[in-house]
Structure formats: structure tokens, C-alpha cells
Design a protein around this motif. Structure first.
Motif, PDB file in Angstrom:
ATOM      1  N   ARG A 215       0.840  -1.199   0.000  1.00 40.30           N
ATOM      2  CA  ARG A 215       0.000   0.000   0.000  1.00 40.30           C
ATOM      3  C   ARG A 215       0.873   1.245   0.000  1.00 40.30           C
ATOM      4  O   ARG A 215       1.934   1.270   0.621  1.00 40.30           O
ATOM      5  CB  ARG A 215      -0.908   0.023   1.235  1.00 40.30           C
ATOM      6  N   ALA A 216       0.394   2.265  -0.669  1.00 39.20           N
ATOM      7  CA  ALA A 216       1.135   3.519  -0.708  1.00 39.20           C
ATOM      8  C   ALA A 216       0.147   4.674  -0.628  1.00 39.20           C
ATOM      9  O   ALA A 216      -1.048   4.507  -0.844  1.00 39.20           O
ATOM     10  CB  ALA A 216       1.944   3.616  -1.992  1.00 39.20           C
ATOM     11  N   GLN A 217       0.695   5.824  -0.326  1.00 42.24           N
ATOM     12  CA  GLN A 217      -0.113   7.044  -0.431  1.00 42.24           C
ATOM     13  C   GLN A 217      -0.489   7.229  -1.901  1.00 42.24           C
ATOM     14  O   GLN A 217       0.109   6.624  -2.774  1.00 42.24           O
ATOM     15  CB  GLN A 217       0.714   8.238   0.030  1.00 42.24           C
ATOM     16  N   ARG A 283       7.750  -1.618  -2.221  1.00 39.24           N
ATOM     17  CA  ARG A 283       8.133  -3.026  -2.300  1.00 39.24           C
ATOM     18  C   ARG A 283       7.042  -3.820  -3.006  1.00 39.24           C
ATOM     19  O   ARG A 283       5.860  -3.499  -2.927  1.00 39.24           O
ATOM     20  CB  ARG A 283       8.346  -3.583  -0.894  1.00 39.24           C
TER      21      ARG A 283
ATOM     22  N   PRO B  53       0.067   4.147   5.114  1.00 39.73           N
ATOM     23  CA  PRO B  53      -0.184   5.124   4.047  1.00 39.73           C
ATOM     24  C   PRO B  53      -1.188   6.200   4.462  1.00 39.73           C
ATOM     25  O   PRO B  53      -1.199   7.289   3.916  1.00 39.73           O
ATOM     26  CB  PRO B  53      -0.738   4.270   2.904  1.00 39.73           C
ATOM     27  N   SER B  54      -2.013   5.911   5.447  1.00 42.39           N
ATOM     28  CA  SER B  54      -2.955   6.923   5.915  1.00 42.39           C
ATOM     29  C   SER B  54      -2.372   7.743   7.060  1.00 42.39           C
ATOM     30  O   SER B  54      -3.067   8.566   7.657  1.00 42.39           O
ATOM     31  CB  SER B  54      -4.270   6.254   6.330  1.00 42.39           C
ATOM     32  N   GLN B  68       5.192  -7.396   7.952  1.00 44.94           N
ATOM     33  CA  GLN B  68       5.658  -6.209   7.225  1.00 44.94           C
ATOM     34  C   GLN B  68       5.442  -4.900   7.977  1.00 44.94           C
ATOM     35  O   GLN B  68       5.660  -3.811   7.440  1.00 44.94           O
ATOM     36  CB  GLN B  68       4.994  -6.098   5.839  1.00 44.94           C
ATOM     37  N   ALA B  71       8.641  -2.135   8.908  1.00 40.40           N
ATOM     38  CA  ALA B  71       9.524  -1.603   7.864  1.00 40.40           C
ATOM     39  C   ALA B  71      10.208  -0.325   8.341  1.00 40.40           C
ATOM     40  O   ALA B  71       9.576   0.571   8.907  1.00 40.40           O
ATOM     41  CB  ALA B  71       8.716  -1.334   6.602  1.00 40.40           C
ATOM     42  N   ARG B  73      13.936   2.323   7.315  1.00 37.07           N
ATOM     43  CA  ARG B  73      14.901   2.631   6.250  1.00 37.07           C
ATOM     44  C   ARG B  73      16.315   2.505   6.786  1.00 37.07           C
ATOM     45  O   ARG B  73      16.645   3.089   7.827  1.00 37.07           O
ATOM     46  CB  ARG B  73      14.689   4.045   5.729  1.00 37.07           C
ATOM     47  N   LYS B  78      14.226   0.167   2.135  1.00 33.88           N
ATOM     48  CA  LYS B  78      13.159  -0.205   3.054  1.00 33.88           C
ATOM     49  C   LYS B  78      13.360  -1.663   3.448  1.00 33.88           C
ATOM     50  O   LYS B  78      13.360  -2.537   2.591  1.00 33.88           O
ATOM     51  CB  LYS B  78      11.797  -0.017   2.375  1.00 33.88           C
ATOM     52  N   LEU B  80      12.975  -4.796   6.803  1.00 35.28           N
ATOM     53  CA  LEU B  80      12.206  -5.166   7.993  1.00 35.28           C
ATOM     54  C   LEU B  80      13.118  -5.143   9.209  1.00 35.28           C
ATOM     55  O   LEU B  80      14.140  -5.831   9.249  1.00 35.28           O
ATOM     56  CB  LEU B  80      11.599  -6.554   7.817  1.00 35.28           C
ATOM     57  N   VAL B  97       5.572   8.620   6.193  1.00 32.16           N
ATOM     58  CA  VAL B  97       4.828   9.150   5.060  1.00 32.16           C
ATOM     59  C   VAL B  97       5.424  10.500   4.702  1.00 32.16           C
ATOM     60  O   VAL B  97       5.697  11.326   5.571  1.00 32.16           O
ATOM     61  CB  VAL B  97       3.337   9.299   5.432  1.00 32.16           C
ATOM     62  N   GLN B  98       5.675  10.681   3.397  1.00 32.07           N
ATOM     63  CA  GLN B  98       6.233  11.967   2.970  1.00 32.07           C
ATOM     64  C   GLN B  98       5.186  13.063   3.159  1.00 32.07           C
ATOM     65  O   GLN B  98       4.034  12.874   2.822  1.00 32.07           O
ATOM     66  CB  GLN B  98       6.632  11.898   1.493  1.00 32.07           C
TER      67      GLN B  98
END
Lengths: 366, 99
Positions: A215-217, A283, B53-54, B68, B71, B73, B78, B80, B97-98
Motif C-alpha cells: 500500500r502507498a499514499q 516493495r 499510508p494513511s 511487514q 519496515a 529505512r 526499506k 524489515l 509518510v512523505q
């Protein structure tokens, strides 16, 4: 496609039984990338594709369950002069057959889809595009078919059918059923099935490989394709990105699609990163494959099996998942004695082959 | 920078590897050779290793490379946290999240 035929038949009052070697929608119907792109279909099936698009978008109304289809604009991009020329020709042909698609200058396209950062030469844009969660196909049809009174026999392989009187005997792993009408809807296995009735259908197949990321933004707002056909990319509503492009894995009619080809996987991902660099940060969550059945002219088999009475065939069409509900409804119309609203595709036509992209090759006929 | 202790580990007759420190975001984390990054972070009370992501915090859950959720960096990749061993001076960033 068999389910999409069976459902209107059952609703019209026919006594319908569906036999599946494994379970409903577990082969190509449930393994494709869920694209609903009328604009890239062959001219002869654009009207069918637009009908299929509308049906999936309104799946809750006629199927009783939501297939998760969403409208998103579609974009096709060209990176070379040759691709740009081919794209312009394709757009002309698709427009002539009624597809809502237009050429778009590269600069405009890269504003409309900011995820594109590599130099695009030319683009095509269509508001009528989108995707759905094709992996749920079998589940939603299973529910709808049973509700409509059809009998569904899963894990019940049909070994052969034979004609008896005006009808047919269906020989399955669990016994023999008799039917007054039969529909063959076996995807890549249709050549073998047609042979039961002495009919030769030159089915070919590809072993398409697909990729889904974590999942991604929000990364991309369009359903994206590269003109050369080597990349399709879209972001599902859950944030995962589905990447395809007809890259070939390994499979056959005995074992199905059974093994990912790592080199194809890597090249598919490299192309995805080039076109949409933001993908590079993600990924891969899963890779899968399926057998896509094709006839050499890339058009469906849809209609009566030549030389028989009351035997029909449906299948073999590029973008089959998107078009399937429409084709099923048309075949059901024919079997119910109604006039189908759109042309069928005679399985007995003289099939002149376009250059076929054999398994392992990446050439695509758009 | 705050310094994290070795709290959160079992005590008693347990032979640990050599003590070391590594960096996680703004923290210098105390750990022992042989521990996974995820285990060392949890032992130091650092539970959030990434954003969903949210934008919601996520952290180690299964510790066996399956879920997962941990995760992080390391060197821009990226990876684990539960599958990377601590090393002296290792620099680990949360997978944010950016903005």
C-alpha cells in the motif's frame, strides 16, 4: 464469461448448472489486472467494451454485489517517435469506432498526470476508464448464481460432452448430467473443449504476469499504459499499485500458469520505475500469473458452435474480464431467442491471424 | 538526542552479546550484538517504526518477517527491522509518510 451467460439464463427461468474444474473465476477471470479500458480495445469490440464497462460500474444493481469498480481517467503514453505515430493511428481508429479518446500533447499529459516525470512524446487520454477488483469475480458470481436458482458445481471437472438426441450428456468427475443446451466457456482450454464436439477452434494463450505493490499514499490518479503495451499501471483504492504489461511467465494447459519468470518481472518493474519513478520506493507484495486465451484475430468466440445445435461457445478475447459481462448477456439473449443488441462473433468465421505474440515474446497488438 | 536504556529485557542468567549503540531517528539506542533492530527498539520503548499510508503509526508485530509492519529505512532501503541485526553505529530511520 460462463457465469455471465449463466446468470441471465437462470434469471430468465432456465434450469442452469455451472460446472467448474476448480472454482468459479479462479483462472483468467480472477487473475487479470482488473482493467476496464474501452479505449484500447480493438475497434470491433469497442461497443462491447463500453457496455462491459457500464455493467461492472453498476455491478451492485445487476450482480447484487459490488465488484469494486472505480472510474479513473485512462492515459496512454508514447516515448519514441514510432510509438507516437502508432498512438496517433490507434486513436484515430478508436475514435472512429466510438471510443471516447483523444490525443493529448505531452506537456498537458504530464500536468494532468504528475506521476509521469520521464519525457513523454505524446499521450492519449480517455475519461472513460477505470478498474475493478477482478479477484472477487468468482465470489460475486457464485453468490448471484445461487440466488438466481442456478446450481454451481465447483471442483467438478467436465471430462467431455457428447450429443444425445437433441441434447447433450455432460460427463463430469461426479457423474453424468443431461442438458438440452450447453455453453463452453473454458478460456485457454476452449480448444480442447470444442474438440469434444468435433469443432476446431484455434485457441492460443499467453501466460501474463502481474505485480502488486504494498500500500502507498496516492501516487497516480490515472489508469496508465505505455503505447507499446509493455506496461500497465494503476493504483487500487486500497493504495496498492497493480503493474502489468503482458510480460510472460511459464504455464501450459496441463499445469496452468505455474511459474513466474524473474527476468520478465525485473524488466516490468524497471519500466514501471522509468515511467512512474515514485513506484521505485515501494516493495513488491505479490506476483501472480494467469492464462489469457486468444484467437489469432484477437476477437472473441461468441455464438453457436458450427455444425451443432444448441451448443454455444464464449471466450478468447483481449480484455476479456472487462468485456465478459457484456458478451455473456449477448449470448444469453441469443439462447433465449432474443435479438442480441450488439454483434456476436461467429466461432466458425475464417480466422485470419494477426502476427501472434508467442509466449516469451513481448510484442503486443493493440 | 536522548539515550535509551536496556530496560525491557529479561534478566537473570542470560548471556548477551557485546553491548553497542545504534541510531534510530533522534535516539541513541543501547543494544546487544545478536539482537534484531526490532527487538532492540521494543526493549527501549520505541514502538513506532513507520507510518501507514494513511499516516497512522505502525510498529513491530510478528517479529518473524511476515507482517511487514516493522519496515524501516537503512541506507535508503526499506527493510524489515525484525530481520536486520543491530550493529555498532547503524543508522535506522522510521519509514515515514512523505509530507
Amino acid at each position: 464469461m460462463g457465469c455471465a451467460t449463466a446468470l441471465p439464463l437462470a434469471r430468465a427461468g432456465m434450469k442452469v448448472a455451472v460446472f467448474d474444474r476448480r472454482g468459479l473465476g479462479l483462472e483468467a477471470s480472477g487473475r487479470n489486472a482488473g482493467s476496464l479500458s474501452p479505449m484500447i480495445k480493438r475497434a470491433e469490440v469497442v461497443a462491447h467494451a463500453m457496455r462491459g464497462y457500464q455493467m461492472w460500474m453498476s455491478s451492485r444493481e445487476w450482480l447484487g454485489a459490488d465488484i469494486g469498480a472505480h472510474t479513473q481517467p485512462g492515459i496512454l503514453v508514447a516515448y519514441t517517435d514510432a510509438e507516437a505515430e502508432a498512438l496517433a493511428t490507434m486513436v484515430d481508429a478508436r475514435r472512429a469506432s466510438g471510443a471516447p479518446i483523444e490525443l493529448m500533447a505531452a506537456a498537458t499529459a504530464m500536468v494532468r498526470e504528475p506521476a509521469l516525470t520521464s519525457a513523454v512524446k505524446l499521450a492519449a487520454w480517455s475519461e472513460l476508464d477505470g478498474h475493478g477488483e477482478s479477484n472477487r469475480t468468482g465470489q460475486v458470481f457464485n453468490f448471484a448464481l445461487r440466488k438466481a436458482g442456478a446450481s454451481v458445481f465447483a471442483r467438478c471437472e467436465v471430462a467431455r460432452v457428447s450429443s444425445i438426441g437433441a441434447g447433450y450428456e455432460v460427463h463430469t468427475a461426479q457423474g453424468v448430467a443431461t442438458a438440452s443446451r450447453i455453453v463452453l466457456a473454458g478460456g485457454a482450454w476452449l480448444e480442447q473443449m470444442a474438440a469434444w464436439l468435433g469443432f476446431s477452434l484455434p485457441v492460443q494463450f499467453k501466460v501474463n504476469q502481474m505485480i502488486v505493490t504494498e500500500r502507498a499514499q496516492p501516487v497516480i490518479r490515472t489508469v496508465l499504459g505505455v503505447q507499446n503495451g509493455l506496461l500497465t499501471l494503476k493504483q487500487a483504492s486500497n493504495g496498492t499499485i497493480v503493474i502489468g504489461g503482458g510480460w510472460q511467465g511459464h504455464g501450459d494447459l496441463v499445469n496452468g500458469a505455474y511459474q513466474v519468470e524473474p527476468e520478465a518481472l525485473v524488466r516490468n518493474l524497471q519500466l514501471a520505475r522509468y515511467v512512474v519513478p515514485a513506484v521505485g520506493a515501494l516493495r513488491v507484495a505479490r506476483v501472480w500469473l494467469g492464462l489469457e486465451a486468444l484467437l489469432p484475430d484477437y476477437l472473441p468466440a461468441l455464438g453457436a458452435v458450427p455444425g451443432t445445435t444448441n451448443a454455444f461457445v464464449i471466450g478468447c478475447c483481449r480484455g476479456g474480464w472487462a468485456i465478459g459481462p457484456c458478451l455473456g448477456a449477448l449470448l444469453a439473449d441469443l439462447m433465449l431467442g432474443r435479438e442480441p443488441e450488439l454483434p456476436l462473433f461467429d466461432p466458425g468465421r475464417t480466422i485470419t491471424g494477426l502476427p501472434f505474440a508467442a509466449a516469451g515474446s513481448q510484442a503486443k497488438g493493440m | 538526542m536522548s539515550s535509551r536504556t536496556i530496560a525491557g529485557r529479561i534478566s537473570g542468567k542470560f548471556r548477551r552479546g557485546a553491548p553497542l549503540t545504534f541510531i534510530f531517528e533522534d535516539n541513541t539506542v543501547n543494544a546487544f550484538a545478536g539482537e534484531s533492530v526490532a527487538a532492540a527498539l521494543i526493549a527501549s520503548g520505541l514502538r513506532a517504526t513507520r507510518d501507514s499510508p494513511s499516516g497512522l503509526p505502525r510498529g513491530p508485530f510478528c517479529f518473524i518477517g511476515s507482517c511487514q509492519e516493522c519496515a524501516v529505512r537503512i541506507n535508503g532501503r526499506k527493510v524489515l527491522a525484525c530481520k536486520v541485526l543491530v550493529a555498532p553505529g547503524l543508522v535506522v530511520s522510521a519509514d515515514k509518510v512523505q509530507p
